[in-house]
Scaffold this motif. Structure first.
Motif, PDB file in Angstrom:
ATOM      1  N   GLU A  22       0.944   2.368   7.908  1.00 56.85           N
ATOM      2  CA  GLU A  22      -0.303   2.276   8.012  1.00 56.85           C
ATOM      3  C   GLU A  22       0.034   3.798   7.066  1.00 56.85           C
ATOM      4  N   SER A  26      -1.474   4.469   3.614  1.00 54.55           N
ATOM      5  CA  SER A  26      -2.154   5.823   2.957  1.00 54.55           C
ATOM      6  C   SER A  26      -1.080   6.550   2.112  1.00 54.55           C
ATOM      7  N   GLU A  29      -2.273   5.048  -1.392  1.00 49.32           N
ATOM      8  CA  GLU A  29      -3.079   5.536  -1.801  1.00 49.32           C
ATOM      9  C   GLU A  29      -3.710   6.984  -1.675  1.00 49.32           C
ATOM     10  N   ASP A  33      -4.642   8.029  -5.722  1.00 49.07           N
ATOM     11  CA  ASP A  33      -5.917   9.264  -5.990  1.00 49.07           C
ATOM     12  C   ASP A  33      -5.308  10.319  -6.655  1.00 49.07           C
ATOM     13  N   ARG A  47     -10.850  14.586  -1.183  1.00 52.25           N
ATOM     14  CA  ARG A  47     -11.042  13.859  -0.032  1.00 52.25           C
ATOM     15  C   ARG A  47      -9.602  14.935   0.504  1.00 52.25           C
ATOM     16  N   TYR A  51      -8.023  11.659   5.038  1.00 56.54           N
ATOM     17  CA  TYR A  51      -8.815  10.717   4.525  1.00 56.54           C
ATOM     18  C   TYR A  51      -8.400   9.647   4.553  1.00 56.54           C
ATOM     19  N   TRP A  52      -7.158   9.548   3.965  1.00 53.77           N
ATOM     20  CA  TRP A  52      -6.144   8.414   3.519  1.00 53.77           C
ATOM     21  C   TRP A  52      -5.650   7.608   4.546  1.00 53.77           C
ATOM     22  N   GLU A  54      -6.360   7.997   7.811  1.00 46.87           N
ATOM     23  CA  GLU A  54      -7.702   8.108   8.728  1.00 46.87           C
ATOM     24  C   GLU A  54      -8.108   6.254   8.121  1.00 46.87           C
ATOM     25  N   ARG A  55      -8.603   6.473   7.185  1.00 51.22           N
ATOM     26  CA  ARG A  55      -8.719   4.926   6.438  1.00 51.22           C
ATOM     27  C   ARG A  55      -7.893   3.899   6.524  1.00 51.22           C
ATOM     28  N   GLU A  56      -6.678   4.408   7.107  1.00 49.03           N
ATOM     29  CA  GLU A  56      -5.731   3.106   7.096  1.00 49.03           C
ATOM     30  C   GLU A  56      -5.347   3.145   8.905  1.00 49.03           C
TER      31      GLU A  56
END
Length: 143
Positions: A22, A26, A29, A33, A47, A51-52, A54-56
């Protein structure tokens, strides 16, 4: 990058960091970005760095996270030069030697601030509460 990070931690008496897919995703990513938004910032594209993470799906009810971010071109983009710059920076060094248990690394290459072939490096550090984080190696007592 992972090898240099673990070597620095071991030299400081800390355990190496574990892998977390993860955090690898992240970090990649985040580097993307930075290039996509042409914004070298912990808040690229508006962001927060988390952000990434959490998203992953790395986030649980209790976690700790940090981010190191760097970029360079040509010789200034090598693993060694980026890592040496991080170690020379107190805040980045604190993350490398911090109370984390896992590491994700991202590298993306593109155009940043009009510079082609910019190498954007991201390190995402993390640990979950109660997990075995950056405890030092047990001290050996000479007898």
């Amino acid at each position: 990058m992972r090898c240099l990070t673990d070597f620095a931690r071991e030299q400081a008496g800390l355990r190496p960091l574990g892998e977390a897919s993860e955090l690898d995703r992240s970090a990649a990513e985040k580097s993307s970005d930075v290039l996509r938004c042409d914004s070298f910032s912990h808040f690229a594209c508006g962001r927060a760095f988390t952000y990434w993470i959490e998203r992953e799906g790395y986030v649980r009810s209790c976690y700790r996270a940090a981010e190191n971010l760097a970029w360079g071109i040509r010789e200034g983009a090598s693993v060694r030069s980026i890592f040496q710059a991080w170690l020379a920076s107190p805040a980045h060094r604190e993350n490398i030697l911090g109370p984390y248990g896992e590491l994700g690394v991202g590298l993306e290459i593109g155009t940043l601030s009009g510079r082609r072939q910019a190498h954007v490096w991201t390190q995402h550090f993390g640990s979950h509460c109660g997990a075995r984080a950056a405890r030092p190696y047990p001290r050996r007592v000479a007898r």
